[in-house]
Design an enzyme around this catalytic site. Structure first.
Site, mmCIF file in Angstrom:
data_model
loop_
_atom_site.group_PDB
_atom_site.id
_atom_site.type_symbol
_atom_site.label_atom_id
_atom_site.label_comp_id
_atom_site.label_asym_id
_atom_site.label_seq_id
_atom_site.Cartn_x
_atom_site.Cartn_y
_atom_site.Cartn_z
ATOM 1 N N LYS A 2 43.825 25.578 15.800
ATOM 2 C CA LYS A 2 45.088 25.203 16.293
ATOM 3 C C LYS A 2 45.182 23.739 16.475
ATOM 4 C CE LYS A 2 46.486 29.304 15.482
ATOM 5 N NZ LYS A 2 47.040 29.877 14.040
ATOM 6 N N ASN A 3 46.309 23.127 16.496
ATOM 7 C CA ASN A 3 46.521 21.626 16.764
ATOM 8 C C ASN A 3 46.033 21.522 18.249
ATOM 9 O OD1 ASN A 3 47.712 22.014 14.228
ATOM 10 N ND2 ASN A 3 48.992 20.140 14.628
#
Length: 363
Positions: free
Chosen positions: A185-186
């Site tokens: 994920k970011n």
């Protein structure tokens, strides 16, 4: 080879700080629900602009805990996007609720109000929106529908850390939002991790109880709960990376802007370019009617791609009872989408090569 994503490279800039965080946790002697979790919860709540963040085991359990805390009657209908990862759906059916599948908006591939309202019945209790690929749904009309029909509104923000809509961040657009901090994920941990954010004090209290065996005092259990606690070590890692999230997202936005401006292939459908600075571009997803041939060509040119996702949830073996559904756009998307490399360690030279190679594709 330009990989779609190399997590070793992604985490390398933070290696020294991550090692220091690990040593700090190790030397503390406190490894579950301690100061690191509290610090990250406080920081991420402030980042999202909400009152509460509750760290939990993973993104799936974040959604599950929201629904469990909301205590909908068994058989309640929950409107969900058909175009999503199966984790959005699993908690709904696990709790005896009924997913009502909505086709996506044909431009953004996310859930939109015109697809939602015809599905609302007297049994509907909630709408789940998924900020797919890092782009927030068009929330104002959806929020209006939720108010009109007195429905709960829940965000699956697993791909949208830092995304904004009308100057509000993902997570602050609903009654409660679920985040995944899976490593890709970011904002990614170095293992499984998740969180729930909300402005609802009572809901936050319930979720805190539920994640810890229904207990707020050791060996005293007020409600039947479960074990879904953000680990101290992962919280420490997330705290290190949170301070860099906006800068990382700006790099993603810059890369996405280049793709949108410079890829000119007639057979390739690019994502919308109207929200470059609000979208956090967790994935850069394109469509191609000859996807397999196009992916093979890119692989031969040493460019890695991934399909997010090859099989729609209603067509999975886990949900054979929903295979009768006629969801043509969702099914077409799952046949045609693929994700190009887009991450914080992609170099400008690599981007040059990817764009040139795509524009020269015979497919």
């Amino acid at each position: 080879m330009i990989p779609h994503l190399d997590l070793r490279q992604v985490n390398q800039p933070y290696a020294e700080a991550l090692q220091a965080a690990s040593c700090r946790v190790l030397s503390s002697g406190w490894y579950v629900l301690g100061q690191e979790v509290e610090a990250f919860e406080t920081g991420f709540a402030a980042y999202c602009g909400v009152r509460h963040c509750i760290g939990v085991g993973n993104g799936l359990e974040a959604i599950h805990l929201i629904f469990k805390a909301m205590s909908f009657p068994e058989g309640s209908e929950i409107i969900v996007p058909a175009n999503t990862y199966i984790a959005t759906i699993l908690p709904i059916t696990a709790l005896g609720l009924v997913p009502v599948w909505a086709e996506p908006d044909p431009r953004t591939y996310t859930l939109a109000a015109p697809q939602i309202e015809p599905l609302i019945t007297e049994k509907t209790r909630a709408i789940v929106v998924v900020h797919l690929y890092g782009r927030c749904c068009d929330m104002a009309p959806i929020e209006e529908l939720a108010r009109k029909y007195d429905l709960k509104l829940i965000e699956d923000a697993a791909q949208a850390h830092g995304a904004t809509y009308q100057n509000r961040k993902a997570g602050n657009l609903s009654d409660a939002a679920a985040f995944s901090f899976y490593p890709t994920k970011n904002l990614g941990a170095l293992g499984d991790a998740g969180g729930v954010v909300t402005n609802d004090d009572e809901l936050a209290h319930q979720i805190r109880l539920l994640r810890n065996y229904g207990s707020e005092q050791k060996y005293i259990h007020r409600i039947p709960g479960m074990n879904s606690r953000l680990d101290e070590l992962q919280a420490a890692f997330l705290g290190v990376k949170l301070v860099h999230l906006d800068a990382d997202n700006r790099r993603r936005q810059a890369l996405a802007a280049r793709y949108l401006a410079e890829i000119h292939h007639p057979s390739l459908q690019l994502p919308p370019a109207d929200a470059i600075d609000q979208d956090v571009w967790h994935l850069f997803v394109v469509r191609h009617t000859q996807r397999e041939a196009f992916m093979t060509y890119l692989r031969q040119k040493n460019i890695g791609t991934v399909i997010h996702y090859p099989v729609a949830p209603h067509q999975q073996d886990a949900y054979t009872e929903y295979r009768y559904l006629n969801l043509p756009l969702t099914e077409q998307l799952h046949r045609e989408v693929l994700s190009l490399p887009l991450n914080t360690v992609l170099t400008d030279a690599e981007v040059d090569y990817i764009i040139k190679t795509i524009n020269e594709s015979p497919y």
